[in-house]
Write an enzyme that holds these catalytic residues in place. Sequence first.
Site, mmCIF file in Angstrom:
data_model
loop_
_atom_site.group_PDB
_atom_site.id
_atom_site.type_symbol
_atom_site.label_atom_id
_atom_site.label_comp_id
_atom_site.label_asym_id
_atom_site.label_seq_id
_atom_site.Cartn_x
_atom_site.Cartn_y
_atom_site.Cartn_z
ATOM 1 N N CYS A 1 9.863 -1.445 -8.144
ATOM 2 C CA CYS A 1 9.358 -2.518 -7.269
ATOM 3 C C CYS A 1 10.418 -3.011 -6.287
ATOM 4 O O CYS A 1 11.502 -3.445 -6.681
ATOM 5 C CB CYS A 1 8.853 -3.686 -8.117
ATOM 6 S SG CYS A 1 8.294 -5.089 -7.117
ATOM 7 N N GLU B 1 2.226 0.838 1.835
ATOM 8 C CA GLU B 1 1.427 1.251 0.678
ATOM 9 C C GLU B 1 0.029 1.664 1.128
ATOM 10 O O GLU B 1 -0.563 2.608 0.608
ATOM 11 C CB GLU B 1 1.298 0.100 -0.335
ATOM 12 C CG GLU B 1 2.616 -0.339 -0.944
ATOM 13 C CD GLU B 1 2.379 -1.415 -1.996
ATOM 14 O OE1 GLU B 1 2.395 -2.612 -1.623
ATOM 15 O OE2 GLU B 1 2.147 -1.065 -3.161
HETATM 16 N N1 ARG Z 1 0.681 0.923 -4.286
HETATM 17 C C1 ARG Z 1 -0.445 0.265 -4.885
HETATM 18 C C2 ARG Z 1 -1.594 0.223 -3.882
HETATM 19 O O1 ARG Z 1 -1.440 0.681 -2.790
HETATM 20 C C3 ARG Z 1 -0.126 -1.146 -5.318
HETATM 21 C C4 ARG Z 1 1.117 -1.327 -6.165
HETATM 22 C C5 ARG Z 1 1.616 -2.749 -6.224
HETATM 23 N N2 ARG Z 1 1.976 -3.226 -4.919
HETATM 24 C C6 ARG Z 1 2.431 -4.447 -4.636
HETATM 25 N N3 ARG Z 1 2.693 -4.723 -3.392
HETATM 26 N N4 ARG Z 1 2.600 -5.380 -5.574
HETATM 27 O O2 ARG Z 1 -2.657 -0.259 -4.145
#
Ligand code: ARG
Length: 358
Positions: free
Chosen positions: A65, A238
């Site tokens: 993280c 992400e």
């Molecule tokens: N990578 C994942 C997604 O795209 C989420 C993981 C947690 N991400 C966060 N910013 N707390 O859905």
Amino acid sequence: MTERSLREKAKAYLELCYRELSKEDLFEERWCKVQNSIEEQGTYELLDFELDYGTKVAWRNSNKCIGRLFWRSMEVLDQRSLGSMDTLFAALFEHIDFAYNGGNIRSTISVFNAHKGIRIVNPQLLGFAAYEQEDGSVVGDPKHLMLTKECVKLGWEPKMGAFDLLPIVIQKEGETPVWKEIPKDLITLVSIEHPNIKAISDLNLKWYATPIISNMTLEVGGIEFMAAPFNGWYMGTEIGARNLADEDRYNLLPIVAEKMGLDIRDKNALWKDRALVELNQAVLYSFRKAGVKIIDHHSASKQFMQFMRQEAKEGRDVTADWSWIVPPTSGSTTKVFHTEMQDIINSPNYFYQEDPWD
Ligand code: ARG
């Protein structure tokens, strides 16, 4: 877990907890009680503040993280007293609402009873369905092909859209899983638009506001909470560089590139790279416009470096998994790329679970 290993983990955590919270004078008495409980009942219950601090240290120890600067700010919803399906679903819906907070997303964890065999089948509370077409192609998020099939098996009606939120599925050990649709008024989907490339806006892409991981086990002092969904806010990449771009997810780069008028046969034109940048800009722009908290990868990298300095000041080594901390685009432009990291797993922590259908 053996009684011996439980005792060791409990002791290690309680020592850490009481030391960091300056409660050393209370440690001996507490440790006696915990030992007795483990001896008599094979387990023990964490006190409220022990659980609360454990969720935070578990975040601090989460090597993958990048957002850990804020580890102390985790909001903890202690739901350990709940047992009936109705109250479990209500608590999950409350989590979605509380965490979203009108767009000013709060890092939140809901902790459910560790001894009742409760687990959430979905990898995240919010997630889009996937439907296999006759020609083998997939509509929706291919990540959820299996989960969607399970939901349909349980009686959920497929809707055949590219961004259909799946219901939440809860399973109690030895019982058939139960599903419930998330109430519409709790859900915010952000429409993805680009500030100046209309063709990208015309794709009508969407993403949900809050990533709420629900398939990891929180381990604190040897107690394993299988149902402990937690969330932060998104980092743009992400969504823009993985969820919408990966070939085994929405695989949108060729489509975005063509919409941008790029030649996707010319390797030297870096069409994937150009498409990525625009898609990522669109994600950040859209979340900001919708008033939903999000962070770009450059700021996140800065915050992580600050986290490393802050931890050093407190005399702790930061453990981290470089391959996860470095953002999936523009890696070398961020400080974290040029930083050495040690991927050592400490407790408390969040651990992966096997998929329930495996
Ligand atoms: N990578 C994942 C997604 O795209 C989420 C993981 C947690 N991400 C966060 N910013 N707390 O859905």
